[in-house]
Design a protein around this motif. Structure first.
Motif, mmCIF file in Angstrom:
data_model
loop_
_atom_site.group_PDB
_atom_site.id
_atom_site.type_symbol
_atom_site.label_atom_id
_atom_site.label_comp_id
_atom_site.label_asym_id
_atom_site.label_seq_id
_atom_site.Cartn_x
_atom_site.Cartn_y
_atom_site.Cartn_z
ATOM 1 N N GLY A 23 0.805 -1.217 0.000
ATOM 2 C CA GLY A 23 0.000 0.000 0.000
ATOM 3 C C GLY A 23 0.832 1.259 0.000
ATOM 4 O O GLY A 23 0.435 2.283 0.544
ATOM 5 N N THR A 24 2.028 1.169 -0.594
ATOM 6 C CA THR A 24 2.928 2.313 -0.738
ATOM 7 C C THR A 24 3.707 2.121 -2.022
ATOM 8 O O THR A 24 3.941 0.979 -2.438
ATOM 9 C CB THR A 24 3.891 2.428 0.460
ATOM 10 O OG1 THR A 24 4.693 3.604 0.321
ATOM 11 C CG2 THR A 24 4.788 1.223 0.610
ATOM 12 N N TYR A 25 4.083 3.211 -2.663
ATOM 13 C CA TYR A 25 4.909 3.083 -3.864
ATOM 14 C C TYR A 25 6.374 2.894 -3.473
ATOM 15 O O TYR A 25 7.041 2.040 -4.004
ATOM 16 C CB TYR A 25 4.717 4.279 -4.795
ATOM 17 C CG TYR A 25 3.332 4.310 -5.413
ATOM 18 C CD1 TYR A 25 2.856 3.233 -6.146
ATOM 19 C CD2 TYR A 25 2.493 5.395 -5.229
ATOM 20 C CE1 TYR A 25 1.583 3.242 -6.698
ATOM 21 C CE2 TYR A 25 1.216 5.413 -5.781
ATOM 22 C CZ TYR A 25 0.771 4.336 -6.512
ATOM 23 O OH TYR A 25 -0.483 4.348 -7.059
ATOM 24 N N ARG A 26 6.891 3.649 -2.560
ATOM 25 C CA ARG A 26 8.225 3.508 -1.951
ATOM 26 C C ARG A 26 9.304 3.045 -2.934
ATOM 27 O O ARG A 26 9.881 1.971 -2.798
ATOM 28 C CB ARG A 26 8.164 2.532 -0.780
ATOM 29 C CG ARG A 26 9.405 2.578 0.093
ATOM 30 C CD ARG A 26 9.092 3.213 1.349
ATOM 31 N NE ARG A 26 10.100 3.224 2.343
ATOM 32 C CZ ARG A 26 10.121 4.163 3.243
ATOM 33 N NH1 ARG A 26 9.220 5.108 3.226
ATOM 34 N NH2 ARG A 26 11.025 4.160 4.171
ATOM 35 N N HIS A 27 9.573 3.855 -3.938
ATOM 36 C CA HIS A 27 10.583 3.496 -4.940
ATOM 37 C C HIS A 27 11.967 3.433 -4.314
ATOM 38 O O HIS A 27 12.355 4.321 -3.546
ATOM 39 C CB HIS A 27 10.582 4.516 -6.077
ATOM 40 C CG HIS A 27 9.343 4.459 -6.887
ATOM 41 N ND1 HIS A 27 8.509 5.535 -7.025
ATOM 42 C CD2 HIS A 27 8.775 3.445 -7.587
ATOM 43 C CE1 HIS A 27 7.484 5.194 -7.787
ATOM 44 N NE2 HIS A 27 7.616 3.924 -8.123
ATOM 45 N N ARG A 28 12.686 2.380 -4.653
ATOM 46 C CA ARG A 28 14.068 2.212 -4.224
ATOM 47 C C ARG A 28 14.851 1.614 -5.380
ATOM 48 O O ARG A 28 14.335 0.810 -6.161
ATOM 49 C CB ARG A 28 14.187 1.284 -2.996
ATOM 50 C CG ARG A 28 13.617 1.884 -1.724
ATOM 51 C CD ARG A 28 14.381 3.136 -1.308
ATOM 52 N NE ARG A 28 13.922 3.722 -0.080
ATOM 53 C CZ ARG A 28 12.990 4.679 0.006
ATOM 54 N NH1 ARG A 28 12.392 5.141 -1.060
ATOM 55 N NH2 ARG A 28 12.658 5.174 1.170
ATOM 56 N N LEU A 29 16.130 2.004 -5.465
ATOM 57 C CA LEU A 29 17.032 1.520 -6.507
ATOM 58 C C LEU A 29 17.958 0.451 -5.946
ATOM 59 O O LEU A 29 18.376 0.539 -4.784
ATOM 60 C CB LEU A 29 17.876 2.671 -7.050
ATOM 61 C CG LEU A 29 17.131 3.863 -7.629
ATOM 62 C CD1 LEU A 29 18.126 4.918 -8.101
ATOM 63 C CD2 LEU A 29 16.207 3.436 -8.756
ATOM 64 N N PHE A 30 18.290 -0.522 -6.792
ATOM 65 C CA PHE A 30 19.187 -1.604 -6.406
ATOM 66 C C PHE A 30 20.197 -1.830 -7.525
ATOM 67 O O PHE A 30 19.835 -2.125 -8.659
ATOM 68 C CB PHE A 30 18.399 -2.896 -6.145
ATOM 69 C CG PHE A 30 17.491 -2.791 -4.963
ATOM 70 C CD1 PHE A 30 17.903 -3.228 -3.712
ATOM 71 C CD2 PHE A 30 16.235 -2.227 -5.080
ATOM 72 C CE1 PHE A 30 17.073 -3.109 -2.605
ATOM 73 C CE2 PHE A 30 15.393 -2.110 -3.989
ATOM 74 C CZ PHE A 30 15.808 -2.543 -2.746
ATOM 75 N N GLU A 31 21.468 -1.684 -7.180
ATOM 76 C CA GLU A 31 22.578 -1.966 -8.088
ATOM 77 C C GLU A 31 23.226 -3.258 -7.615
ATOM 78 O O GLU A 31 23.355 -3.496 -6.408
ATOM 79 C CB GLU A 31 23.602 -0.830 -8.044
ATOM 80 C CG GLU A 31 24.853 -1.115 -8.843
ATOM 81 C CD GLU A 31 25.952 -0.086 -8.643
ATOM 82 O OE1 GLU A 31 27.113 -0.435 -8.902
ATOM 83 O OE2 GLU A 31 25.663 1.054 -8.232
#
Length: 127
Positions: A42-50
């Motif tokens: 119930g959240t967009y909470r964008h995070r990046l992963f390399e």
């Protein structure tokens, strides 16, 4: 200070699979972006992963849910923006799939669904 380059260099020296997580806009090399909508949260909470292993993100659904305004709990059908001094710790726990954290922990947390997804990729890379 930005320690991403130093962290990446240290990981490369170790020679094992690794993952670096950060927020959108961080200077990561060819990251994948994860979003709560990919995992039914119930959240967009964008995070990046390399990573030095192949990470292929799930399909990123269109953002159709409204996001609650800062300072008030979400109403039915809204996604929650869990940052700063947000309202509604219980709602944030449900939105992020985390039932044990305090407000301080929640606003800094990576949803466990993201960690599980990354972990499955790491395990597959060494199997």
């Amino acid at each position: 200070p930005d320690f991403i380059d130093a962290t990446r260099a240290a990981f490369e020296l170790i020679g094992k699979p690794w993952v670096i997580e950060n927020v959108p806009g961080a200077p990561l090399h060819d990251p994948v972006e994860l979003c709560g909508a990919m995992f039914g949260l119930g959240t967009y909470r964008h995070r990046l992963f390399e990573s030095n292993i192949d990470l292929t993100a799930p399909e990123h659904p269109e953002h159709v849910a409204k996001v609650t305004k800062m300072g008030r709990p979400p109403v039915a059908g809204e996604f929650m923006h869990v940052v700063g001094n947000f309202s509604g710790v219980a709602e944030a726990r449900a939105a992020m799939g985390i039932d044990w954290m305090t407000r301080d922990g929640l606003r800094e947390a990576i949803p466990p669904a993201y960690s599980e997804w990354v972990g499955r990729h790491l395990i597959a890379s060494v199997a």
